[in-house]
Design a protein around this motif. Structure first.
Motif, PDB file in Angstrom:
ATOM      1  N   ARG A   3       0.841  -1.206   0.000  1.00 13.00           N
ATOM      2  CA  ARG A   3       0.000   0.000   0.000  1.00 13.00           C
ATOM      3  C   ARG A   3       0.875   1.254   0.000  1.00 13.00           C
ATOM      4  O   ARG A   3       0.576   2.236  -0.682  1.00 13.00           O
ATOM      5  CB  ARG A   3      -0.930  -0.002   1.213  1.00 13.00           C
ATOM      6  CG  ARG A   3      -1.944   1.147   1.204  1.00 13.00           C
ATOM      7  CD  ARG A   3      -2.808   1.143   2.454  1.00 13.00           C
ATOM      8  NE  ARG A   3      -3.486  -0.126   2.621  1.00 13.00           N
ATOM      9  CZ  ARG A   3      -3.464  -0.847   3.730  1.00 13.00           C
ATOM     10  NH1 ARG A   3      -2.753  -0.430   4.773  1.00 13.00           N
ATOM     11  NH2 ARG A   3      -4.109  -1.981   3.806  1.00 13.00           N
ATOM     12  N   GLN A   4       1.966   1.202   0.754  1.00 20.44           N
ATOM     13  CA  GLN A   4       2.882   2.337   0.800  1.00 20.44           C
ATOM     14  C   GLN A   4       3.612   2.519  -0.532  1.00 20.44           C
ATOM     15  O   GLN A   4       3.812   3.642  -0.995  1.00 20.44           O
ATOM     16  CB  GLN A   4       3.889   2.139   1.929  1.00 20.44           C
ATOM     17  CG  GLN A   4       4.764   3.338   2.227  1.00 20.44           C
ATOM     18  CD  GLN A   4       5.725   3.053   3.366  1.00 20.44           C
ATOM     19  OE1 GLN A   4       6.937   3.031   3.187  1.00 20.44           O
ATOM     20  NE2 GLN A   4       5.194   2.835   4.568  1.00 20.44           N
ATOM     21  N   GLY A  58       2.633   1.423  -3.605  1.00 18.56           N
ATOM     22  CA  GLY A  58       1.750   1.729  -4.725  1.00 18.56           C
ATOM     23  C   GLY A  58       2.301   1.165  -6.032  1.00 18.56           C
ATOM     24  O   GLY A  58       2.816   0.045  -6.091  1.00 18.56           O
ATOM     25  N   VAL A  59       2.234   1.958  -7.112  1.00 17.82           N
ATOM     26  CA  VAL A  59       2.682   1.507  -8.436  1.00 17.82           C
ATOM     27  C   VAL A  59       4.190   1.283  -8.482  1.00 17.82           C
ATOM     28  O   VAL A  59       4.692   0.616  -9.387  1.00 17.82           O
ATOM     29  CB  VAL A  59       2.267   2.516  -9.528  1.00 17.82           C
ATOM     30  CG1 VAL A  59       0.752   2.628  -9.614  1.00 17.82           C
ATOM     31  CG2 VAL A  59       2.882   3.889  -9.267  1.00 17.82           C
ATOM     32  N   ARG A  60       4.912   1.815  -7.500  1.00 16.56           N
ATOM     33  CA  ARG A  60       6.367   1.651  -7.478  1.00 16.56           C
ATOM     34  C   ARG A  60       6.784   0.224  -7.150  1.00 16.56           C
ATOM     35  O   ARG A  60       7.960  -0.133  -7.284  1.00 16.56           O
ATOM     36  CB  ARG A  60       6.992   2.626  -6.483  1.00 16.56           C
ATOM     37  CG  ARG A  60       6.818   4.099  -6.854  1.00 16.56           C
ATOM     38  CD  ARG A  60       7.333   5.009  -5.760  1.00 16.56           C
ATOM     39  NE  ARG A  60       6.557   4.866  -4.526  1.00 16.56           N
ATOM     40  CZ  ARG A  60       6.818   5.513  -3.388  1.00 16.56           C
ATOM     41  NH1 ARG A  60       7.863   6.348  -3.341  1.00 16.56           N
ATOM     42  NH2 ARG A  60       6.065   5.341  -2.328  1.00 16.56           N
ATOM     43  N   ALA A 108       0.634  -6.771  -7.835  1.00 15.79           N
ATOM     44  CA  ALA A 108       1.608  -5.672  -7.842  1.00 15.79           C
ATOM     45  C   ALA A 108       2.733  -5.891  -8.862  1.00 15.79           C
ATOM     46  O   ALA A 108       3.395  -4.938  -9.265  1.00 15.79           O
ATOM     47  CB  ALA A 108       2.209  -5.512  -6.446  1.00 15.79           C
TER      48      ALA A 108
END
Length: 318
Positions: A52-53, A55-57, A87
Motif C-alpha cells: 500500500r505504501q 503503490g505503483v512503485r 503488484a
C-alpha cells in the motif's frame, strides 16, 4: 532483509495469532519504497502494508519478506500472494518458508509460475529467531515460554522474609520492560500476586501501550482482568498468544520447568550475595546430574549496568 527482520521484531507481542512478519520493498533504482510489519491483531499483513505504501512503485521492484507470503483464503483479508501477483514485482526474497500447511510452499510456487523470481533462505536464522513465538505455537500447540528470574550471585530470588525489591538495578529492570513489550501475555503465580499485586505493565516512555495481557497461575478464585490458568498445561489453550513471559516466583518457575514447558530462560544476575534466602527453583524432576547436562545452551549474555543478563534456550529435537 535485515531491515525486514527488524520490522518483524517490532511487531512481536502485537500480531498474535498471526506471525510477526516484516516486509521491505526496494525499487529498481535501489530506493526503499515500502515498509511494513504485521499490524496489531494480525491484520493487515506486512506485505499488504508495504505494498500500500509502495503503490505503483512495487512493479518491477524487489520485495524482502521474513516469511513466505500466505496463499490461503481468509475472511480477514486477501492472501498476500494474490496482492504480490497483482503488484507484479520482479523478485521476492523470503527468509523462511511458511510451515503452516495452508500455505507451506504454495505461495512460492504461485509466484514462480507467474514469472516472479523467488529467492528463499536469506537471513533464515534471523527470521526464524524473530518468528520463534509463532513457530513454537505452530509446532507445539502452545506459546513460546520465556522464564524471567532476577537472582543474586548465589542464586537467591529473595531474603528469607520474601523481600525481593530490588535485586537488580535500573538498567536490568528497563530490559525486563522491553521483554514485556515483546510479549503477548505475562504470567505470575498466586503467591506473587498476593504479595506484590504486580501491575505487569510496560513503563518505558513511548511503549506504555505495549503492555501485554495478564495471566494468573492459580487453583483459587479468578481475578478480574486476569486470565486464569489452573495448571501450566493450560498454556495449550492460549491460541491467541505467541510469546508468554513467566515472571512468577520459585513455585511458578518450578511448575513450568517441571512440566518441561520453558523454552527460554532470562537470568538477570546482580552482584550481591544474599546467603540464606529463597532459592530460584525447587525439584524439577531430575534424579541424576547426568540428566541435567545438554538440556540448555547459552545463546546471549550482556552487561546491564552493574548486572549481567544470561539467556538460555532449551535444546529440543527438531
Amino acid at each position: 532483509m535485515a531491515d525486514a527482520v527488524a520490522l518483524g521484531d517490532q511487531a512481536r507481542g502485537r500480531s498474535a495469532p498471526n506471525p510477526n512478519v516484516g516486509c521491505v520493498i526496494v525499487s529498481p533504482n535501489e530506493r526503499v519504497v515500502g515498509r511494513g510489519a504485521t499490524a496489531s491483531g494480525g491484520r493487515p499483513h506486512a506485505e499488504a502494508v508495504a505494498l500500500r505504501q509502495a503503490g505503483v512503485r512495487a512493479m518491477g521492484a524487489t520485495v524482502y519478506v521474513t516469511l513466505e507470503p500466505c496463499a490461503h483464503a481468509s475472511q480477514r483479508g486477501p492472501a498476500c500472494t494474490d496482492l504480490l501477483l497483482e503488484a507484479q514485482p520482479e523478485r521476492v526474497v523470503i527468509g523462511l518458508r511458511d510451515p503452516d500447511p495452508r500455505t507451506a510452499g504454495k505461495g512460492i510456487r504461485r509466484l514462480r509460475r507467474a514469472g516472479i523470481e523467488v529467492t528463499l533462505g536469506v537471513c533464515r536464522q534471523e527470521a526464524k529467531e524473530s518468528l520463534a513465538g509463532w513457530l513454537t505455537r505452530l509446532q507445539l500447540g502452545r506459546p513460546r515460554i520465556s522464564l524471567k528470574l532476577a537472582l543474586s550471585i548465589d542464586g537467591k530470588i529473595a531474603l528469607p522474609s520474601g523481600e525481593s525489591q530490588w535485586i537488580t538495578g535500573e538498567d536490568a529492570r528497563r530490559h525486563v520492560h522491553l521483554e514485556r513489550a515483546k510479549s503477548d501475555m505475562i504470567l505470575v503465580g498466586r503467591g506473587t500476586f498476593m504479595a506484590d499485586r504486580p501491575r505487569l505493565d510496560v513503563r518505558l516512555p513511548g511503549l506504555e501501550e505495549r503492555s501485554p495481557k495478564r495471566a494468573l497461575l492459580t487453583r483459587g478464585e479468578a481475578v478480574d482482568g486476569w486470565k486464569t490458568l489452573r495448571s501450566p498445561q493450560d498454556v495449550h489453550g492460549l491460541h491467541d498468544v505467541n510469546d508468554l513471559l513467566v515472571e512468577g516466583g520459585s513455585a511458578t518457575a518450578t511448575a513450568f520447568l517441571g512440566e518441561d514447558l520453558v523454552d527460554r530462560i532470562l537470568i538477570y544476575r546482580a552482584p550481591i550475595i544474599v546467603g540464606e534466602g529463597k532459592s530460584s527453583f525447587g525439584y524439577v524432576g531430575l534424579d541424576a546430574i547426568a540428566d541435567a547436562h545438554g538440556r540448555w545452551r547459552l545463546v546471549d549474555e550482556q552487561r546491564l549496568g552493574v548486572d549481567r543478563l544470561e539467556v538460555y534456550e532449551r535444546v529440543r529435537e527438531s
